[in-house]
Design a protein around this motif. Structure first.
Motif, mmCIF file in Angstrom:
data_model
loop_
_atom_site.group_PDB
_atom_site.id
_atom_site.type_symbol
_atom_site.label_atom_id
_atom_site.label_comp_id
_atom_site.label_asym_id
_atom_site.label_seq_id
_atom_site.Cartn_x
_atom_site.Cartn_y
_atom_site.Cartn_z
ATOM 1 N N ASP A 180 -15.375 -7.289 -1.002
ATOM 2 C CA ASP A 180 -14.143 -8.063 -0.872
ATOM 3 C C ASP A 180 -14.211 -9.190 -1.899
ATOM 4 O O ASP A 180 -14.796 -10.251 -1.647
ATOM 5 N N GLY A 231 -9.086 -7.114 -1.070
ATOM 6 C CA GLY A 231 -10.184 -6.344 -0.489
ATOM 7 C C GLY A 231 -9.751 -5.287 0.496
ATOM 8 O O GLY A 231 -10.555 -4.451 0.902
ATOM 9 N N ASN A 232 -8.497 -5.260 0.898
ATOM 10 C CA ASN A 232 -8.046 -4.254 1.854
ATOM 11 C C ASN A 232 -7.635 -2.979 1.125
ATOM 12 O O ASN A 232 -7.865 -2.811 -0.078
#
Length: 308
Positions: A162, A142-143
């Motif tokens: 995410d 999710g980053n």
């Protein structure tokens, strides 16, 4: 006359000696398999059944618990969430995975050089589940390092969730990984089933004016129903037993949306050292799997056609 009688008696006993010898050879070759099944399946299963009625932390004295482990597990909200997560995973992976595999198999059945595509689709099946989970962990992160989220934001301006951190989306992410990793096996099974359909039946339906959709609905699906039934049973059981990819892909300890029944069995037994509760949860999973399988076998009487 006596010689003739003895000869006849000897000839009559010969088949019996052959059968006894064949039985000894069969027992000789079956003995290792039977011993392995007994040691690694029957004995642990029996021990788990007994342990489900005990309180035991793995070191101390076992104490009789009766049905308290089962009642505690069934009344635990965390166990209910684990059951629901397992059911959701099965509802996502089984119909979508088998439907997609069936469409791909039908497409490959009429393509030259389908063996090459079979190898491509089957490669994820023989790949280590840990390697598959680590690869998808990078894709679904999710980053800013997540391949999927970065691509969606850069190309379409979409801010994706995410996938592995959001409890509402993590089951979808796990289902995608499960479908991708098992797709090749189902494609190969469906291809084998399609190749058993007599071509003259399809040709007769085509000569009667049936189009592709009608042939698929009235010819292909009924004749392929035994293969579909087999794949459905195996897929449901596999979805109920999902653990390794989930454990590597996301830590269910930090994300309640990823906690399945098998993970709860692992957590109770090897983190909390409540082996009685863990065994009880495992037996509940076994009963649930058996019930679903029995329902599938009951439904096959109406939905599965074994006559071609």
């Amino acid at each position: 006359m006596a010689v003739l009688t003895r000869a006849r008696a000897h000839a009559a006993r010969a088949p019996e000696r052959v059968r006894n010898r064949d039985g000894l050879w069969a027992a000789f070759f079956l003995a290792p398999q039977v011993a392995a099944l007994t040691v690694f399946l029957v004995v642990p299963l029996g021990f788990a059944v007994v342990l489900a009625f005990m309180h035991w932390d793995g070191l101390g004295q076992k104490q009789w618990a009766g049905f308290s482990n089962f009642t505690a597990a069934l009344s635990d909200p965390e166990f209910g969430r684990a059951v629901w997560n397992t059911v959701k995973l099965a509802l996502l992976t089984v119909p979508v995975g088998l439907g997609l595999a069936l469409l791909i198999a039908i497409a490959l059945n009429s393509v030259r050089g389908s063996g090459f595509y079979r190898v491509l689709y089957f490669m994820p099946v023989v790949t280590s589940s840990v390697a598959v989970a680590l690869m998808w962990q990078v894709i679904l992160a999710g980053n800013e390092n997540g391949v999927l989220n970065t691509s969606l934001h850069r190309w379409f301006g979409i801010t994706a969730p995410d996938w592995l951190g959001d409890p509402g989306w993590v089951v979808v992410a796990i289902a995608v990984v499960t479908i991708w990793s098992s797709l090749g096996l189902n494609v190969v099974i469906f291809l084998a089933g399609l190749q058993t359909i007599p071509p003259q039946v399809v040709e007769a339906a085509r000569m009667d004016g049936a189009g592709p959709v009608r042939i698929f609905r009235s010819v292909t699906l009924p004749l392929l129903s035994p293969t579909i039934f087999f794949s459905t049973v195996v897929a449901v059981i596999s979805s109920f037993q999902a653990f390794d990819q989930i454990y590597v892909l996301v830590d269910p300890q930090d994300n309640e949306g990823a906690r399945t029944i098998v993970y709860l069995v692992y957590q109770l037994g090897f983190r909390d050292f409540q082996f009685g509760m863990s065994s009880a949860a495992a037996l509940i999973l076994l009963v649930l799997t058996l019930l679903v399988t029995l329902v599938q076998f009951a439904a096959q009487k109406r939905l599965v056609h074994y006559d071609s």
